[in-house]
Write a protein that holds these residues in place. Structure first.
Motif, PDB file in Angstrom:
ATOM      1  N   ARG A 252     -15.600   8.714  -3.093  1.00 50.25           N
ATOM      2  CA  ARG A 252     -15.168   8.115  -4.360  1.00 50.25           C
ATOM      3  C   ARG A 252     -14.689   6.685  -4.110  1.00 50.25           C
ATOM      4  O   ARG A 252     -14.015   6.415  -3.138  1.00 50.25           O
ATOM      5  CB  ARG A 252     -14.042   8.918  -4.981  1.00 50.25           C
ATOM      6  CG  ARG A 252     -14.483  10.309  -5.380  1.00 50.25           C
ATOM      7  CD  ARG A 252     -13.309  11.086  -5.934  1.00 50.25           C
ATOM      8  NE  ARG A 252     -13.670  12.436  -6.253  1.00 50.25           N
ATOM      9  CZ  ARG A 252     -14.083  12.847  -7.444  1.00 50.25           C
ATOM     10  NH1 ARG A 252     -14.176  11.993  -8.441  1.00 50.25           N
ATOM     11  NH2 ARG A 252     -14.383  14.104  -7.649  1.00 50.25           N
TER      12      ARG A 252
ATOM     13  N   THR B 141      -9.047   1.657 -12.501  1.00 54.58           N
ATOM     14  CA  THR B 141      -8.159   2.106 -13.567  1.00 54.58           C
ATOM     15  C   THR B 141      -8.940   3.004 -14.517  1.00 54.58           C
ATOM     16  O   THR B 141     -10.167   3.093 -14.440  1.00 54.58           O
ATOM     17  CB  THR B 141      -7.574   0.928 -14.366  1.00 54.58           C
ATOM     18  OG1 THR B 141      -8.631   0.264 -15.056  1.00 54.58           O
ATOM     19  CG2 THR B 141      -6.843  -0.047 -13.475  1.00 54.58           C
ATOM     20  N   ASP B 142      -8.222   3.662 -15.391  1.00 54.82           N
ATOM     21  CA  ASP B 142      -8.840   4.453 -16.453  1.00 54.82           C
ATOM     22  C   ASP B 142      -7.884   4.444 -17.640  1.00 54.82           C
ATOM     23  O   ASP B 142      -6.883   3.711 -17.634  1.00 54.82           O
ATOM     24  CB  ASP B 142      -9.200   5.861 -15.969  1.00 54.82           C
ATOM     25  CG  ASP B 142      -8.007   6.725 -15.581  1.00 54.82           C
ATOM     26  OD1 ASP B 142      -6.846   6.317 -15.767  1.00 54.82           O
ATOM     27  OD2 ASP B 142      -8.247   7.847 -15.081  1.00 54.82           O
ATOM     28  N   ASP B 143      -8.176   5.244 -18.639  1.00 52.05           N
ATOM     29  CA  ASP B 143      -7.336   5.263 -19.843  1.00 52.05           C
ATOM     30  C   ASP B 143      -5.887   5.639 -19.535  1.00 52.05           C
ATOM     31  O   ASP B 143      -4.969   5.197 -20.223  1.00 52.05           O
ATOM     32  CB  ASP B 143      -7.901   6.235 -20.883  1.00 52.05           C
ATOM     33  CG  ASP B 143      -9.201   5.743 -21.498  1.00 52.05           C
ATOM     34  OD1 ASP B 143      -9.492   4.537 -21.390  1.00 52.05           O
ATOM     35  OD2 ASP B 143      -9.925   6.569 -22.082  1.00 52.05           O
ATOM     36  N   GLU B 144      -5.678   6.445 -18.512  1.00 51.04           N
ATOM     37  CA  GLU B 144      -4.320   6.886 -18.181  1.00 51.04           C
ATOM     38  C   GLU B 144      -3.526   5.862 -17.376  1.00 51.04           C
ATOM     39  O   GLU B 144      -2.301   5.894 -17.375  1.00 51.04           O
ATOM     40  CB  GLU B 144      -4.373   8.216 -17.417  1.00 51.04           C
ATOM     41  CG  GLU B 144      -4.849   9.360 -18.278  1.00 51.04           C
ATOM     42  CD  GLU B 144      -4.769  10.693 -17.573  1.00 51.04           C
ATOM     43  OE1 GLU B 144      -3.810  10.907 -16.796  1.00 51.04           O
ATOM     44  OE2 GLU B 144      -5.664  11.515 -17.794  1.00 51.04           O
ATOM     45  N   THR B 145      -4.206   4.953 -16.681  1.00 48.34           N
ATOM     46  CA  THR B 145      -3.489   4.010 -15.815  1.00 48.34           C
ATOM     47  C   THR B 145      -3.547   2.562 -16.283  1.00 48.34           C
ATOM     48  O   THR B 145      -2.778   1.730 -15.799  1.00 48.34           O
ATOM     49  CB  THR B 145      -4.037   4.079 -14.375  1.00 48.34           C
ATOM     50  OG1 THR B 145      -5.435   3.748 -14.391  1.00 48.34           O
ATOM     51  CG2 THR B 145      -3.835   5.448 -13.765  1.00 48.34           C
TER      52      THR B 145
ATOM     53  N   LEU C 110     -10.285  10.116  -9.079  1.00 52.28           N
ATOM     54  CA  LEU C 110     -10.435  11.571  -9.120  1.00 52.28           C
ATOM     55  C   LEU C 110     -10.818  12.064 -10.516  1.00 52.28           C
ATOM     56  O   LEU C 110     -11.530  13.062 -10.658  1.00 52.28           O
ATOM     57  CB  LEU C 110      -9.145  12.260  -8.675  1.00 52.28           C
ATOM     58  CG  LEU C 110      -8.819  12.170  -7.194  1.00 52.28           C
ATOM     59  CD1 LEU C 110      -7.445  12.784  -6.925  1.00 52.28           C
ATOM     60  CD2 LEU C 110      -9.891  12.847  -6.348  1.00 52.28           C
ATOM     61  N   ARG C 111     -10.356  11.363 -11.546  1.00 46.57           N
ATOM     62  CA  ARG C 111     -10.682  11.751 -12.919  1.00 46.57           C
ATOM     63  C   ARG C 111     -12.076  11.302 -13.341  1.00 46.57           C
ATOM     64  O   ARG C 111     -12.652  11.820 -14.295  1.00 46.57           O
ATOM     65  CB  ARG C 111      -9.646  11.189 -13.894  1.00 46.57           C
ATOM     66  CG  ARG C 111      -8.308  11.910 -13.826  1.00 46.57           C
ATOM     67  CD  ARG C 111      -7.379  11.438 -14.913  1.00 46.57           C
ATOM     68  NE  ARG C 111      -6.891  10.081 -14.708  1.00 46.57           N
ATOM     69  CZ  ARG C 111      -5.783   9.764 -14.041  1.00 46.57           C
ATOM     70  NH1 ARG C 111      -5.049  10.705 -13.488  1.00 46.57           N
ATOM     71  NH2 ARG C 111      -5.434   8.490 -13.937  1.00 46.57           N
ATOM     72  N   ALA C 112     -12.629  10.321 -12.655  1.00 49.00           N
ATOM     73  CA  ALA C 112     -13.945   9.769 -13.012  1.00 49.00           C
ATOM     74  C   ALA C 112     -15.057  10.713 -12.586  1.00 49.00           C
ATOM     75  O   ALA C 112     -14.951  11.391 -11.563  1.00 49.00           O
ATOM     76  CB  ALA C 112     -14.133   8.399 -12.360  1.00 49.00           C
TER      77      ALA C 112
ATOM     78  N   GLN D 150      -5.954   8.332  -8.332  1.00 46.45           N
ATOM     79  CA  GLN D 150      -5.923   9.321  -9.405  1.00 46.45           C
ATOM     80  C   GLN D 150      -6.997   9.007 -10.460  1.00 46.45           C
ATOM     81  O   GLN D 150      -7.654   9.911 -10.974  1.00 46.45           O
ATOM     82  CB  GLN D 150      -4.537   9.391 -10.046  1.00 46.45           C
ATOM     83  CG  GLN D 150      -3.473   9.956  -9.123  1.00 46.45           C
ATOM     84  CD  GLN D 150      -3.824  11.347  -8.627  1.00 46.45           C
ATOM     85  OE1 GLN D 150      -4.196  12.216  -9.396  1.00 46.45           O
ATOM     86  NE2 GLN D 150      -3.710  11.545  -7.326  1.00 46.45           N
ATOM     87  N   ALA D 151      -7.182   7.733 -10.759  1.00 42.56           N
ATOM     88  CA  ALA D 151      -8.237   7.336 -11.702  1.00 42.56           C
ATOM     89  C   ALA D 151      -9.609   7.696 -11.134  1.00 42.56           C
ATOM     90  O   ALA D 151     -10.486   8.177 -11.863  1.00 42.56           O
ATOM     91  CB  ALA D 151      -8.159   5.838 -12.003  1.00 42.56           C
TER      92      ALA D 151
ATOM     93  N   ASN E 122     -12.487  -1.604 -15.831  1.00 38.22           N
ATOM     94  CA  ASN E 122     -11.893  -0.498 -15.110  1.00 38.22           C
ATOM     95  C   ASN E 122     -11.542  -0.849 -13.663  1.00 38.22           C
ATOM     96  O   ASN E 122     -11.237   0.032 -12.870  1.00 38.22           O
ATOM     97  CB  ASN E 122     -12.782   0.754 -15.176  1.00 38.22           C
ATOM     98  CG  ASN E 122     -14.134   0.550 -14.551  1.00 38.22           C
ATOM     99  OD1 ASN E 122     -14.616  -0.562 -14.449  1.00 38.22           O
ATOM    100  ND2 ASN E 122     -14.766   1.626 -14.149  1.00 38.22           N
TER     101      ASN E 122
END
Length: 82
Positions: A4, A18-22, A74-76, A71-72, A47
């Protein structure tokens, strides 16, 4: 890490995923979005954000921001190879 991507090390600097959560944390810290030059002009890659300069001198800061990026990642969704 584990197949990743959570950071890019480029001539322009180090950029973290980054993502929506970060994204809000990166916005609050005033960290710039990566801008990629293209034949049609600059294009932002929202992102990925510049890593804070404080990460170079403070291991705790580095762990914090790299942790958000990980963490971003891992969510992707995992992209398959070509």
């Amino acid at each position: 890490r584990d197949g990743r991507v959570f950071a890019w090390a480029l001539t322009e600097g180090i950029f973290l995923k980054t993502d929506d959560e970060t994204a809000a944390a990166f916005d609050e810290a005033g960290l710039a979005v990566f801008v990629c030059p293209t034949k049609d002009g600059p294009r932002s890659v929202g992102n990925y954000r510049r890593m804070p300069d404080s990460c170079f001198d403070d291991e705790g800061e580095l762990r914090h921001w790299a942790g958000l990026a990980w963490q971003a990642a891992l969510r992707a969704p995992v992209k398959t190879g070509r």
